[in-house]
Scaffold this motif. Structure first.
Motif, mmCIF file in Angstrom:
data_model
loop_
_atom_site.group_PDB
_atom_site.id
_atom_site.type_symbol
_atom_site.label_atom_id
_atom_site.label_comp_id
_atom_site.label_asym_id
_atom_site.label_seq_id
_atom_site.Cartn_x
_atom_site.Cartn_y
_atom_site.Cartn_z
ATOM 1 N N THR A 56 3.255 -6.795 3.260
ATOM 2 C CA THR A 56 2.588 -7.990 2.748
ATOM 3 C C THR A 56 2.013 -8.810 3.904
ATOM 4 O O THR A 56 0.859 -9.242 3.848
ATOM 5 N N ALA A 57 2.802 -9.002 4.943
ATOM 6 C CA ALA A 57 2.345 -9.779 6.098
ATOM 7 C C ALA A 57 1.134 -9.147 6.766
ATOM 8 O O ALA A 57 0.244 -9.851 7.263
ATOM 9 N N LEU A 58 1.072 -7.832 6.772
ATOM 10 C CA LEU A 58 -0.026 -7.128 7.433
ATOM 11 C C LEU A 58 -1.171 -6.772 6.488
ATOM 12 O O LEU A 58 -2.166 -6.179 6.909
ATOM 13 N N GLY A 59 -1.021 -7.126 5.197
ATOM 14 C CA GLY A 59 -2.080 -6.858 4.229
ATOM 15 C C GLY A 59 -2.243 -5.381 3.914
ATOM 16 O O GLY A 59 -3.345 -4.918 3.660
ATOM 17 N N ILE A 60 -1.129 -4.649 3.931
ATOM 18 C CA ILE A 60 -1.150 -3.209 3.665
ATOM 19 C C ILE A 60 -0.602 -2.960 2.266
ATOM 20 O O ILE A 60 0.445 -3.478 1.909
ATOM 21 N N SER A 61 -1.317 -2.149 1.489
ATOM 22 C CA SER A 61 -0.833 -1.797 0.154
ATOM 23 C C SER A 61 -0.689 -0.287 0.065
ATOM 24 O O SER A 61 -1.128 0.451 0.936
ATOM 25 N N GLY A 62 -0.081 0.158 -1.011
ATOM 26 C CA GLY A 62 0.148 1.581 -1.189
ATOM 27 C C GLY A 62 1.290 2.064 -0.316
ATOM 28 O O GLY A 62 1.909 1.285 0.411
ATOM 29 N N ASP A 63 1.586 3.361 -0.414
ATOM 30 C CA ASP A 63 2.730 3.880 0.338
ATOM 31 C C ASP A 63 2.359 4.973 1.333
ATOM 32 O O ASP A 63 3.219 5.595 1.927
ATOM 33 N N TYR A 64 1.070 5.190 1.539
ATOM 34 C CA TYR A 64 0.607 6.252 2.410
ATOM 35 C C TYR A 64 1.151 6.118 3.839
ATOM 36 O O TYR A 64 1.498 7.114 4.469
ATOM 37 N N GLN A 65 1.259 4.885 4.338
ATOM 38 C CA GLN A 65 1.693 4.647 5.725
ATOM 39 C C GLN A 65 3.166 4.252 5.841
ATOM 40 O O GLN A 65 3.616 3.866 6.922
ATOM 41 N N ASP A 66 3.929 4.362 4.770
ATOM 42 C CA ASP A 66 5.316 3.889 4.792
ATOM 43 C C ASP A 66 6.167 4.535 5.882
ATOM 44 O O ASP A 66 6.953 3.852 6.536
ATOM 45 N N ASP A 67 6.031 5.829 6.100
ATOM 46 C CA ASP A 67 6.840 6.486 7.129
ATOM 47 C C ASP A 67 6.506 5.954 8.518
ATOM 48 O O ASP A 67 7.412 5.680 9.324
ATOM 49 N N ILE A 108 9.087 -9.211 13.354
ATOM 50 C CA ILE A 108 8.979 -7.758 13.161
ATOM 51 C C ILE A 108 7.545 -7.386 12.798
ATOM 52 O O ILE A 108 6.985 -6.431 13.345
ATOM 53 N N ALA A 109 6.928 -8.135 11.888
ATOM 54 C CA ALA A 109 5.548 -7.852 11.493
ATOM 55 C C ALA A 109 4.601 -7.954 12.687
ATOM 56 O O ALA A 109 3.709 -7.111 12.860
ATOM 57 N N LEU A 110 4.807 -8.962 13.534
ATOM 58 C CA LEU A 110 3.984 -9.088 14.746
ATOM 59 C C LEU A 110 4.175 -7.885 15.660
ATOM 60 O O LEU A 110 3.214 -7.327 16.190
ATOM 61 N N GLY A 111 5.427 -7.492 15.849
ATOM 62 C CA GLY A 111 5.718 -6.345 16.706
ATOM 63 C C GLY A 111 5.133 -5.066 16.159
ATOM 64 O O GLY A 111 4.586 -4.246 16.907
ATOM 65 N N VAL A 112 5.228 -4.871 14.849
ATOM 66 C CA VAL A 112 4.645 -3.680 14.214
ATOM 67 C C VAL A 112 3.133 -3.693 14.415
ATOM 68 O O VAL A 112 2.532 -2.670 14.767
ATOM 69 N N ASN A 113 2.511 -4.845 14.223
ATOM 70 C CA ASN A 113 1.065 -4.953 14.416
ATOM 71 C C ASN A 113 0.684 -4.603 15.857
ATOM 72 O O ASN A 113 -0.294 -3.904 16.094
ATOM 73 N N ASP A 114 1.469 -5.068 16.813
ATOM 74 C CA ASP A 114 1.204 -4.751 18.217
ATOM 75 C C ASP A 114 1.314 -3.252 18.475
ATOM 76 O O ASP A 114 0.490 -2.674 19.185
ATOM 77 N N LEU A 115 2.331 -2.613 17.917
ATOM 78 C CA LEU A 115 2.484 -1.168 18.090
ATOM 79 C C LEU A 115 1.377 -0.400 17.379
ATOM 80 O O LEU A 115 0.863 0.600 17.887
ATOM 81 N N TRP A 116 1.025 -0.862 16.188
ATOM 82 C CA TRP A 116 0.002 -0.202 15.367
ATOM 83 C C TRP A 116 -1.344 -0.221 16.078
ATOM 84 O O TRP A 116 -2.104 0.731 16.004
#
Length: 95
Positions: free
Chosen positions: A15-26, A58-66
């Motif tokens: 939600t924080a990153l504006g991602i929907s669906g489950d394609y990228q869940d892993d 965590i969302a910020l860190g994930v965004n940085d890694l992504w």
């Protein structure tokens, strides 16, 4: 401190990153786990790192890694500021 399940944490980060669906869940789950370990290694209590209080960081860190680029990952200044704040929060063990 409200603890989150892995599924709840994933949903909030998406939600924080504006991602929907489950394609990228892993991939997202891998990055979430990596950021949590980064927080713990930096001195944040695991119960805090896995709580609702840490989801923004965590969302910020994930965004940085992504969004890494050639040459490595650079976390934002806000990520580090929030990490420091989280490291000062009382863990469940301290209460």
């Amino acid at each position: 401190m409200a603890q989150l399940t892995a599924a709840e944490r994933l949903a909030k980060v998406k939600t924080a990153l504006g991602i929907s669906g489950d394609y990228q869940d892993d991939t997202l789950t891998f990055y979430i786990d990596e950021v949590i370990e980064d927080l713990v290694d930096a001195g944040v209590a695991r119960s805090v790192a896995e709580s609702n209080a840490a989801v923004g960081c965590i969302a910020l860190g994930v965004n940085d890694l992504w969004n890494y680029s050639s040459g490595g990952v650079k976390h934002s200044d806000y990520f580090y500021k929030r990490l420091i704040q989280l490291s000062m929060k009382e863990s469940d063990a301290d209460v």
